[in-house]
Write an enzyme that holds these catalytic residues in place. Structure first.
Site, PDB file in Angstrom:
ATOM      1  N   LYS A 171       0.840  -1.198   0.000  1.00 38.98           N
ATOM      2  CA  LYS A 171       0.000   0.000   0.000  1.00 38.98           C
ATOM      3  C   LYS A 171       0.876   1.250   0.000  1.00 38.98           C
ATOM      4  O   LYS A 171       1.633   1.477   0.941  1.00 38.98           O
ATOM      5  CB  LYS A 171      -0.899   0.036   1.241  1.00 38.98           C
ATOM      6  CG  LYS A 171      -1.972   1.118   1.123  1.00 38.98           C
ATOM      7  CD  LYS A 171      -2.674   1.406   2.428  1.00 38.98           C
ATOM      8  CE  LYS A 171      -2.025   2.524   3.196  1.00 38.98           C
ATOM      9  NZ  LYS A 171      -2.078   3.846   2.556  1.00 38.98           N
TER      10      LYS A 171
ATOM     11  N   GLU B 221      11.110   1.869   9.314  1.00 40.58           N
ATOM     12  CA  GLU B 221      11.952   3.035   8.981  1.00 40.58           C
ATOM     13  C   GLU B 221      11.125   4.263   9.322  1.00 40.58           C
ATOM     14  O   GLU B 221      10.149   4.569   8.637  1.00 40.58           O
ATOM     15  CB  GLU B 221      12.305   3.021   7.492  1.00 40.58           C
ATOM     16  CG  GLU B 221      13.126   1.827   7.052  1.00 40.58           C
ATOM     17  CD  GLU B 221      14.512   1.822   7.638  1.00 40.58           C
ATOM     18  OE1 GLU B 221      14.998   2.888   8.056  1.00 40.58           O
ATOM     19  OE2 GLU B 221      15.106   0.737   7.715  1.00 40.58           O
TER      20      GLU B 221
ATOM     21  N   CYS C  46      13.249  12.248   4.995  1.00 33.89           N
ATOM     22  CA  CYS C  46      13.542  11.832   6.372  1.00 33.89           C
ATOM     23  C   CYS C  46      15.007  12.073   6.720  1.00 33.89           C
ATOM     24  O   CYS C  46      15.365  12.122   7.887  1.00 33.89           O
ATOM     25  CB  CYS C  46      13.183  10.364   6.558  1.00 33.89           C
ATOM     26  SG  CYS C  46      13.954   9.323   5.310  1.00 33.89           S
TER      27      CYS C  46
ATOM     28  N   GLU D 247       9.904  16.223  14.989  1.00 31.50           N
ATOM     29  CA  GLU D 247      10.070  16.212  13.536  1.00 31.50           C
ATOM     30  C   GLU D 247       9.038  17.139  12.888  1.00 31.50           C
ATOM     31  O   GLU D 247       7.838  16.993  13.125  1.00 31.50           O
ATOM     32  CB  GLU D 247       9.891  14.791  13.006  1.00 31.50           C
ATOM     33  CG  GLU D 247      10.193  14.699  11.531  1.00 31.50           C
ATOM     34  CD  GLU D 247       9.980  13.309  10.961  1.00 31.50           C
ATOM     35  OE1 GLU D 247       8.968  12.679  11.291  1.00 31.50           O
ATOM     36  OE2 GLU D 247      10.834  12.871  10.168  1.00 31.50           O
TER      37      GLU D 247
END
Ligand code: NDP
Length: 484
Positions: free
Chosen positions: A174, A249, A283, A384
């Site tokens: 997905k 991850e 990232c 973040e």
């Protein structure tokens, strides 16, 4: 309106529930396609297709698997323009970036793992003197799940599915519902390349619905996930009681450490890129910039000067450096961090405002933003943001900057700029991150281990690490009679 369909058992199909989601073009703010809003029934259909395909695919010769994967790689290359345009339209990234980075890398992922599988080997351990031989089998797991995010859509989608199928698994995958278009287009390429039906099934829909159904499916043996840390936590909680193999991850808050003895011009050019490439939505971007006190004021002036020159604009325009952010909610989240930084005593040295691009006034454009801070513990340096926002602050000593770099819950990547080899070794060894770049950034050799420490993830991808993840290790121990 165009429909983004699922690709199950080698054919495109509508979601079984008949529901659709809106797909926005971030550069215009307009809906331009409808996405299949799949649920657990579609995941079950995809699982069945994958389970049926597994016996034949896992017994397909390595040469044949490799041949098909190399064909997929070539077809991605052949369709570079179409795929790059789709990626840029879906994600808001500059078309030039999609053409030079995203799509070539998607092709490279298939080519790399198509070749890597021909070199993947396992070990043998002879118990000398005991007439015993052990050898290790690395067998495909069965049906595995791959879930990828929106920032590098086809790049990260293929980074997962390529090693999974190379190793002989079949897949239910997905992409993010925010950027499904290129994974949708990949279906045609898989068919043209002759990938057998059911080997790779691509299902679209919301994370908590379709994604959750993949993670919670009792027969899907492993989950390879890239995305936010909060989602990763949730996935781990769902998968752990079923003892699924997990590769996570997750997010990052990466330090970019600049020592006065570095090659200044090179550092400055790369730091602009490592701060704002892909609108800062990578990232691996260095979002916390630490500069040694002796060059801090000079860096501050030069960096702001350079960043001012970055053109925020329509992604299809060749002169655009910074395109649109991926979605309206994401842009609002990024803006809220800029407000928060101001409240926390940070000084916005440049940027901080939305941009109205002529002809595309409803698009999600934001200036690249530089915030000067004095305390690494402020939220803007701890959480973040994942947008075109960096902080800068100065440091006095190597030990001080290592402490600050490590004083965060994440540990994905770090960049160090120095001309001193002794310092390179000392600092690299002490940084708590899965990847350390010295005098470079985003320099990737696909054979190397890739992944994060701490809240940035579990496990490593890349090279044989990925092939090991997607295989079950079995030791076969044979006792033989030494004499007839
Ligand atoms: P999310 O975690 O929101 O989503 C990632 C994927 O997970 C999407 O496909 C999403 O679907 C899906 N998902 C969401 N909820 C669930 C659930 N409950 N079960 C299963 N799947 C679910 O991340 P973003 O897409 O916002 O991506 C940005 C994040 O990804 C950042 O934190 C970034 O640091 C991280 N990232 C990490 C990388 C790394 O290598 N470490 C590389 C790139 C990004 P949907 O979008 O359809 O809701």
């Amino acid at each position: 309106m165009e429909k983004i369909l699922n690709y199950i058992n080698g054919s495109y199909c509508a979601p079984l529930c008949g529901e659709w989601l809106d797909n926005y073009n971030p550069s215009t703010g307009k809906v331009y396609a409808k996405i299949a809003a799949s649920n657990s029934e579609d995941i079950e259909a995809a699982y069945q297709a994958a389970a049926n395909a597994f016996p034949a695919w896992s017994n397909t010769t390595i040469d044949e698997r490799s041949r098909i994967m190399l064909k997929v790689a070539s077809l991605i290359e052949k369709n570079l323009d179409k795929l790059a345009e789709a990626e840029s339209e879906d994600n808001g990234k500059p078309l030039s970036l999609a053409k030079s980075v995203d799509i070539p890398r998607a092709s490279a992922n298939f080519r790399f793992f198509g070749n890597a599988i021909t070199q993947f080997a396992s070990e043998a351990h002879e118990s000398v003197g005991l007439d015993t031989m052990n050898f290790t089998l690395r067998q495909p797991l069965g049906v595995v799940g791959c879930i990828s995010p929106w920032n590098l859509p086809l790049y990260l989608f293929t980074w997962k599915v390529a090693p999974a199928i190379a190793a002989g698994n079949t897949v239910v995958a997905k992409p993010s519902e925010v950027t499904p278009k290129t994974a949708y287009l990949l279906g045609e390429i898989l068919t043209e390349a002759g990938l057998p039906k059911g080997v790779l099934n691509i299902v679209h829909g919301l994370g908590p619905e379709a994604g959750q159904a993949i993670v919670g499916h009792p027969k899907i043996k492993a989950i390879s996930f890239t995305g936010g840390t909060k989602t990763g936590e949730h996935i781990a909680r769902t998968a752990a009681p079923m003892f699924k193999k997990l590769s996570l991850e997750l997010g990052g808050k990466n330090p970019n450490i600049i020592f006065a003895d570095c090659d200044y011009d090179k550092m400055l050019a790369v730091t602009v890129r490592s701060s704002f490439a892909n609108q800062g939505q990578i990232c691996l971007c260095g979002s916390r910039i630490f500069v040694e006190a002796g060059i801090y004021e000079k860096f501050k002036t030069d960096f702001v000067e350079r960043v001012k020159k970055l053109k925020v604009g329509y992604p299809g325009d060749e002169t655009t450096s910074i395109g649109a952010l991926v979605s309206k909610p994401h842009m609002e989240k990024v803006r809220s961090y800029i407000d928060l930084a101001r409240q926390d005593g940070g000084t916005v040295l440049y940027g901080g405002e939305t941009v109205k691009v002529t002809g595309y006034e409803d698009g999600y454009y934001l200036q690249p933003t530089i915030i000067e801070i004095s305390d690494n513990s402020c939220r803007v340096n701890q959480e973040e943001i994942f947008g075109p926002v960096v902080s800068i602050m100065s440091f006095k000593s190597e030990s001080e900057v290592i402490t600050m770099a490590n004083d965060v819950k994440y540990g994905l990547s770090a960049t160090v700029w120095t001309g001193n080899i002794d310092r390179t070794m000392r600092v690299s060894k002490q940084l708590e991150s899965g990847i350390v770049w010295v005098n470079t950034w985003l320099n990737r050799d696909l054979r190397t281990p890739f992944g994060g420490m701490k809240d940035s993830g579990v496990g490593r991808e890349g090279g044989f690490e990925a092939l090991k993840f997607f295989t079950e290790t079995k030791n076969v121990c044979i006792k033989y009679a030494s004499e007839e």
